[in-house]
Motif scaffolding. Structure first.
Motif, PDB file in Angstrom:
ATOM      1  N   MET A  44       0.839  -1.203   0.000  1.00  0.00           N
ATOM      2  CA  MET A  44       0.000   0.000   0.000  1.00  0.00           C
ATOM      3  C   MET A  44       0.873   1.252   0.000  1.00  0.00           C
ATOM      4  SD  MET A  44      -3.035   1.014   2.664  1.00  0.00           S
ATOM      5  CE  MET A  44      -4.015   2.484   2.416  1.00  0.00           C
ATOM      6  N   ALA A  45       0.570   2.181  -0.900  1.00  0.00           N
ATOM      7  CA  ALA A  45       1.370   3.402  -1.023  1.00  0.00           C
ATOM      8  C   ALA A  45       1.192   4.282   0.211  1.00  0.00           C
ATOM      9  CB  ALA A  45       0.938   4.175  -2.264  1.00  0.00           C
ATOM     10  N   PRO A  46       2.280   4.914   0.654  1.00  0.00           N
ATOM     11  CA  PRO A  46       2.158   5.841   1.784  1.00  0.00           C
ATOM     12  C   PRO A  46       1.262   7.017   1.426  1.00  0.00           C
ATOM     13  CG  PRO A  46       4.308   6.038   0.741  1.00  0.00           C
ATOM     14  CD  PRO A  46       3.651   4.838   0.140  1.00  0.00           C
ATOM     15  N   GLN A  47       0.515   7.480   2.408  1.00  0.00           N
ATOM     16  CA  GLN A  47      -0.391   8.605   2.182  1.00  0.00           C
ATOM     17  C   GLN A  47       0.272   9.885   2.673  1.00  0.00           C
ATOM     18  OE1 GLN A  47      -4.233   9.161   4.367  1.00  0.00           O
ATOM     19  NE2 GLN A  47      -5.132   8.977   2.326  1.00  0.00           N
ATOM     20  N   VAL A  48       0.444  10.823   1.764  1.00  0.00           N
ATOM     21  CA  VAL A  48       1.130  12.076   2.060  1.00  0.00           C
ATOM     22  C   VAL A  48       0.153  13.235   2.045  1.00  0.00           C
ATOM     23  CG1 VAL A  48       2.702  13.784   1.038  1.00  0.00           C
ATOM     24  CG2 VAL A  48       3.447  11.430   1.336  1.00  0.00           C
ATOM     25  N   GLY A  49       0.262  14.076   3.049  1.00  0.00           N
ATOM     26  CA  GLY A  49      -0.495  15.323   3.070  1.00  0.00           C
ATOM     27  C   GLY A  49       0.360  16.401   2.431  1.00  0.00           C
ATOM     28  N   LEU A  50      -0.109  16.995   1.354  1.00  0.00           N
ATOM     29  CA  LEU A  50       0.652  18.016   0.636  1.00  0.00           C
ATOM     30  C   LEU A  50       0.356  19.382   1.250  1.00  0.00           C
ATOM     31  CD1 LEU A  50       2.547  18.722  -1.696  1.00  0.00           C
ATOM     32  CD2 LEU A  50       0.536  18.879  -3.192  1.00  0.00           C
ATOM     33  N   PHE A  51       1.384  19.971   1.855  1.00  0.00           N
ATOM     34  CA  PHE A  51       1.259  21.294   2.459  1.00  0.00           C
ATOM     35  C   PHE A  51       1.808  22.331   1.489  1.00  0.00           C
ATOM     36  CE2 PHE A  51       3.432  24.411   5.494  1.00  0.00           C
ATOM     37  CZ  PHE A  51       2.338  25.267   5.488  1.00  0.00           C
ATOM     38  N   ILE A  52       0.949  23.228   1.042  1.00  0.00           N
ATOM     39  CA  ILE A  52       1.322  24.259   0.082  1.00  0.00           C
ATOM     40  C   ILE A  52       1.327  25.621   0.773  1.00  0.00           C
ATOM     41  CG2 ILE A  52       0.695  25.434  -2.064  1.00  0.00           C
ATOM     42  CD1 ILE A  52       1.732  22.590  -2.449  1.00  0.00           C
ATOM     43  N   PRO A  53       2.471  26.303   0.825  1.00  0.00           N
ATOM     44  CA  PRO A  53       2.536  27.623   1.461  1.00  0.00           C
ATOM     45  C   PRO A  53       1.549  28.599   0.835  1.00  0.00           C
ATOM     46  CG  PRO A  53       4.729  26.798   0.975  1.00  0.00           C
ATOM     47  CD  PRO A  53       3.777  25.867   0.297  1.00  0.00           C
ATOM     48  N   CYS A  54       1.093  29.552   1.633  1.00  0.00           N
ATOM     49  CA  CYS A  54       0.042  30.461   1.162  1.00  0.00           C
ATOM     50  C   CYS A  54       0.492  31.289  -0.039  1.00  0.00           C
ATOM     51  CB  CYS A  54      -0.436  31.353   2.298  1.00  0.00           C
ATOM     52  SG  CYS A  54       0.833  31.964   3.404  1.00  0.00           S
ATOM     53  N   TYR A  55       1.756  31.719  -0.078  1.00  0.00           N
ATOM     54  CA  TYR A  55       2.202  32.530  -1.215  1.00  0.00           C
ATOM     55  C   TYR A  55       2.297  31.698  -2.488  1.00  0.00           C
ATOM     56  CZ  TYR A  55       6.816  30.562  -0.241  1.00  0.00           C
ATOM     57  OH  TYR A  55       7.855  29.693  -0.018  1.00  0.00           O
ATOM     58  N   VAL A  56       2.597  30.391  -2.339  1.00  0.00           N
ATOM     59  CA  VAL A  56       2.592  29.503  -3.502  1.00  0.00           C
ATOM     60  C   VAL A  56       1.165  29.306  -3.990  1.00  0.00           C
ATOM     61  CG1 VAL A  56       3.019  27.134  -4.291  1.00  0.00           C
ATOM     62  CG2 VAL A  56       4.733  28.325  -2.912  1.00  0.00           C
ATOM     63  N   ASP A  57       0.243  29.098  -3.073  1.00  0.00           N
ATOM     64  CA  ASP A  57      -1.165  28.901  -3.402  1.00  0.00           C
ATOM     65  C   ASP A  57      -1.720  30.104  -4.162  1.00  0.00           C
ATOM     66  OD1 ASP A  57      -3.829  27.597  -3.128  1.00  0.00           O
ATOM     67  OD2 ASP A  57      -4.235  29.316  -1.835  1.00  0.00           O
ATOM     68  N   GLY A  67       2.842  24.097  -6.751  1.00  0.00           N
ATOM     69  CA  GLY A  67       2.071  23.078  -6.042  1.00  0.00           C
ATOM     70  C   GLY A  67       1.675  21.934  -6.957  1.00  0.00           C
ATOM     71  N   ILE A  68       1.257  22.277  -8.174  1.00  0.00           N
ATOM     72  CA  ILE A  68       0.852  21.258  -9.143  1.00  0.00           C
ATOM     73  C   ILE A  68       2.053  20.394  -9.541  1.00  0.00           C
ATOM     74  CG2 ILE A  68      -0.010  20.908 -11.487  1.00  0.00           C
ATOM     75  CD1 ILE A  68      -1.697  23.481 -11.059  1.00  0.00           C
ATOM     76  N   ALA A  69       3.214  21.037  -9.731  1.00  0.00           N
ATOM     77  CA  ALA A  69       4.429  20.283 -10.075  1.00  0.00           C
ATOM     78  C   ALA A  69       4.803  19.324  -8.952  1.00  0.00           C
ATOM     79  CB  ALA A  69       5.577  21.250 -10.366  1.00  0.00           C
ATOM     80  N   SER A  70       4.681  19.783  -7.706  1.00  0.00           N
ATOM     81  CA  SER A  70       5.003  18.926  -6.555  1.00  0.00           C
ATOM     82  C   SER A  70       4.081  17.713  -6.514  1.00  0.00           C
ATOM     83  CB  SER A  70       4.871  19.734  -5.259  1.00  0.00           C
ATOM     84  OG  SER A  70       5.729  20.858  -5.268  1.00  0.00           O
ATOM     85  N   LEU A  71       2.803  17.933  -6.780  1.00  0.00           N
ATOM     86  CA  LEU A  71       1.838  16.833  -6.825  1.00  0.00           C
ATOM     87  C   LEU A  71       2.200  15.825  -7.910  1.00  0.00           C
ATOM     88  CD1 LEU A  71      -0.916  15.515  -6.092  1.00  0.00           C
ATOM     89  CD2 LEU A  71      -1.974  17.074  -7.743  1.00  0.00           C
ATOM     90  N   LYS A  72       2.535  16.318  -9.093  1.00  0.00           N
ATOM     91  CA  LYS A  72       2.885  15.428 -10.206  1.00  0.00           C
ATOM     92  C   LYS A  72       4.103  14.567  -9.875  1.00  0.00           C
ATOM     93  CE  LYS A  72       1.011  18.216 -14.014  1.00  0.00           C
ATOM     94  NZ  LYS A  72       1.352  19.030 -15.213  1.00  0.00           N
ATOM     95  N   ILE A  73       5.093  15.183  -9.229  1.00  0.00           N
ATOM     96  CA  ILE A  73       6.314  14.439  -8.890  1.00  0.00           C
ATOM     97  C   ILE A  73       6.007  13.318  -7.904  1.00  0.00           C
ATOM     98  CG2 ILE A  73       8.549  14.620  -7.735  1.00  0.00           C
ATOM     99  CD1 ILE A  73       8.554  17.585  -8.782  1.00  0.00           C
ATOM    100  N   LEU A  74       5.279  13.639  -6.849  1.00  0.00           N
ATOM    101  CA  LEU A  74       4.969  12.633  -5.831  1.00  0.00           C
ATOM    102  C   LEU A  74       4.125  11.502  -6.418  1.00  0.00           C
ATOM    103  CD1 LEU A  74       4.201  15.048  -2.859  1.00  0.00           C
ATOM    104  CD2 LEU A  74       6.152  13.500  -3.044  1.00  0.00           C
ATOM    105  N   GLU A  75       3.145  11.836  -7.232  1.00  0.00           N
ATOM    106  CA  GLU A  75       2.310  10.805  -7.846  1.00  0.00           C
ATOM    107  C   GLU A  75       3.102   9.975  -8.843  1.00  0.00           C
ATOM    108  OE1 GLU A  75      -2.214  12.606  -7.522  1.00  0.00           O
ATOM    109  OE2 GLU A  75      -1.100  12.922  -9.386  1.00  0.00           O
TER     110      GLU A  75
END
Length: 248
Positions: free
Chosen positions: A1-14, A21-29
């Motif tokens: 089972m894949a580890p479940q990660v909570g993606l924390f995106i800083p407010c200025y990035v958001d 944030g989208i790039a970080s999501l793509k890399i982890l997935e």
């Protein structure tokens, strides 16, 4: 089972750089991680803490713990925000086991890729001369690379990942780990000093032949990019996650 990660995106990035944030999501997935982005997340409280408004940080720290405590790991594309959680939340939690556990499993993105997933090389091609800015929080609080003032074997996982990409050349700076001058509210309180420090960094990258300037913190890059754009310098600015995602 894949580890479940909570993606924390800083407010200025958001608000300003959602592509990071989208790039970080793509890399982890891409590496098989089950990622969730809790929409109820807010600021980590670092701006308030830096200006002495510690009382205002308390509800934010408690909210962060409540939101992210159930994940296997918390990953964030920002060394400064991770440093806030790992090194500066202690005063808001007195002997709190849940916080101790959260602190131990909160990672900057490159740190998670290299120390947890044990990724040493990246596929893809990026035929550019890349200058790596070592942001202060990641360097001297999280110890994500070696500091020039320490006499020891140099290390730098982020640099090693960049160097593993085909066609990518990491440029050699004269002062490899000097502050960019941003410092959050410091850039407002000491504008002239902040700008001079930023101009020094940009000049160092110019003399090194940097085509793409990258870092682990978009806050530092935001400051440097402002100088580059206003002075019409021929340097492109990308967060390191954007380079990795482009190579996938």
């Amino acid at each position: 089972m894949a580890p479940q990660v909570g993606l924390f995106i800083p407010c200025y990035v958001d608000q300003l750089y959602p592509q990071v944030g989208i790039a970080s999501l793509k890399i982890l997935e891409h590496f098989g991680i089950d990622v969730e982005y809790p929409e109820s997340q807010t600021c980590c409280g670092q701006p308030m803490a830096n200006t002495g408004c510690t009382n205002e940080v308390v509800p934010l720290a408690k909210r962060f713990l409540e939101i992210f405590k159930s994940y296997d790991a918390v990953v964030c594309p920002s060394g400064s925000c991770v440093s806030m959680v790992k090194h500066h939340y202690d005063e808001y939690f007195s002997e709190n086991k849940e916080y101790d556990e959260l602190k131990a499993k909160t990672y900057e993105l490159c740190d998670y890729l290299t120390s947890v997933l044990e990724i040493k090389t990246l596929a893809g091609r990026f035929p550019h001369k890349v200058g790596l800015h070592q942001s202060c929080h990641g360097l001297r609080e999280l110890r994500l690379a070696s500091s020039s003032e320490l006499v020891k074997e140099p290390f730098g996982p982020a640099r090693e990942l960049l160097e593993s990409i085909e066609g990518l050349e990491v440029t050699q700076l004269q002062r490899a780990d000097e502050c960019c001058g941003f410092g959050g509210t410091f850039a407002v309180a000491e504008e002239a000093v902040s700008c001079m420090m930023g101009e020094d960094r940009v000049h160092d990258h110019e003399q090194a032949g940097t085509e793409v300037l990258t870092a682990l913190d978009m806050s530092c890059l935001m400051h440097l990019d402002g100088i580059i754009r206003r002075q019409k310098k021929p340097i492109r600015v990308m967060h390191i996650s954007e380079i990795f995602a482009e190579c996938l």
